[in-house]
Design an enzyme around this catalytic site. Structure first.
Site, short mmCIF file in Angstrom:
data_model
loop_
_atom_site.label_atom_id
_atom_site.label_comp_id
_atom_site.label_asym_id
_atom_site.label_seq_id
_atom_site.Cartn_x
_atom_site.Cartn_y
_atom_site.Cartn_z
NE ARG A 51 -12.32 -2.86 7.63
CZ ARG A 51 -12.86 -3.94 8.23
NH1 ARG A 51 -12.44 -5.14 7.92
NH2 ARG A 51 -13.80 -3.78 9.14
CE1 TYR B 129 11.82 -0.04 -1.42
CE2 TYR B 129 10.06 -1.37 -0.50
CZ TYR B 129 10.71 -0.16 -0.62
OH TYR B 129 10.23 0.93 0.05
CE LYS C 248 8.55 2.52 -6.29
NZ LYS C 248 7.82 2.68 -5.05
CG ASP D 114 8.33 -6.74 -6.17
OD1 ASP D 114 7.98 -6.13 -7.21
OD2 ASP D 114 8.44 -6.21 -5.06
#
Ligand code: PLP
Length: 334
Positions: free
Chosen positions: A21, A72, A171, A146
């Site tokens: 992790r 978004y 994306k 972003d």
């Protein structure tokens, strides 16, 4: 040639890495590549939203965030959710109105973060990042951009003054509609440490295989984007001349184009069902051309026109893409 997919949940206790992790060599390879493109230090995340919510965690309790009214819808929902729990306060602004945003920053004593998305999803509005960043920094406010739509190839927000860049790597970065991943890139080591600490705690980490796929995607980003953006510019011009189209949202770069149909929701719903090459689906940034009417989502801001169709232009032959769109648009205006 290739960094391996390092499949392990833990490492021998004598080495540099301890537990899965906290670090992974495949993540590190991806982070180095993206960090170099954006001009900062990158962190890989399980999804774009894992990255978005991790950044919002940096805002202290009771702090305030100024954000675009058309960002978004997942980012806007995360802000609204945090606000409803009393965690922070969110003010939504039109980020194309630079003076209004600066006035909002100056009026808000608790503002800790200016959230920008440029271009915005799906309205394709562009913010003046250097001017807004300069104003925010004078007030001691951090700026996040972003950069999902522009990609680091078309815009490097850190070089324009921003503090934090966030991506849905799902994306363009991964680019083939087969990976969910996110990333954050920062210039400052302290912020990097704070975000990594949050990632470790939340466990918002990507799988090594997903990271490997995203790294592979990154290798072809320039050729994919060049072709998709050329197709998008061509389609934006042709769409603007079609009688069924009232307006074309297109920032002049990138591969997302959003025609607004004069027939509203009905016309847009017809369009997305009347083509054979364009795939009717959400998401964007893959090699295949996809589209959807954004207001079909209940969470989409009501100021987004009902007839807006967000096109994610892919790398197919532009004549095929146009022929498919045109036959559907012709039937709408007939
Ligand atoms: C601009 C933008 N930011 C963030 C996200 C969230 O990314 P993800 O779906 O990878 O969680 C998306 C997803 O569509 C997006 O378009």
């Amino acid at each position: 040639m290739n960094v391996p997919v390092v499949l392990t949940s833990t490492y021998g206790a004598t080495g540099e890495l301890e537990y899965g992790r906290f670090g992974n060599p495949t993540w590190s390879a991806f982070e180095e590549a993206l960090g170099e493109l954006e001009g900062g230090r990158a962190l890989a995340f399980a999804s774009g939203m894992a990255a978005v919510t991790t950044i919002l965690d940096l805002v202290g309790n009771g702090g305030s965030v100024i954000a675009p009214r058309h960002a978004y819808n997942g980012s806007l929902t995360a802000l609204a959710d945090a606000e409803s729990r009393g965690r922070l306060r969110a003010t939504l602004v039109d980020t194309t109105d630079t003076e209004a945003v600066i006035a909002a920053l100056q009026a808000d004593e608790d503002c800790a973060l200016l959230w920008l998305e440029s271009p915005t999803n799906p309205a394709l509005e562009v913010a003046d990042i250097p001017a807004l960043t300069a104003a925010a920094h004078e007030l001691g406010i951090r700026v996040v951009v972003d950069n999902t739509f522009a990609t680091p190839l078309l815009q490097q927000p850190l070089s324009l003054g921003a503090d934090i860049v966030v991506h849905s790597a799902t994306k363009y970065i991964a680019g083939h509609s087969d990976v969910l991943m996110g990333a954050i890139v920062v210039a400052d080591d302290e912020v990097h440490g704070a975000l990594k600490g949050r990632r470790d705690l939340a466990g918002a980490v990507p799988g090594p295989f997903e990271t490997w796929l995203a790294l592979r995607g990154l290798r072809t980003l320039p050729v994919r984007l060049e072709r998709a953006a050329a197709n998008a510019a061509d389609l934006a011009r042709r769409l603007a001349d079609h009688p069924a189209v009232e307006e074309v949202r297109y920032p002049g770069f990138g591969a997302i184009v959003a025609p607004v149909l004069s027939g509203g929701a009905d016309a847009a719903d017809f369009l997305v069902r009347a083509t054979s090459l364009w795939v009717h689906t959400t998401s964007l940034g893959g090699v295949e051309s996809t589209f959807e009417r954004r207001r079909r989502w209940k969470l989409e801001p009501a100021t987004i026109p009902e007839g807006l169709v967000r096109l994610s232009v892919g790398i197919e032959d532009v004549e095929d893409l146009w022929a498919d769109l045109e036959q559907a648009l012709d039937r709408i205006s007939a």
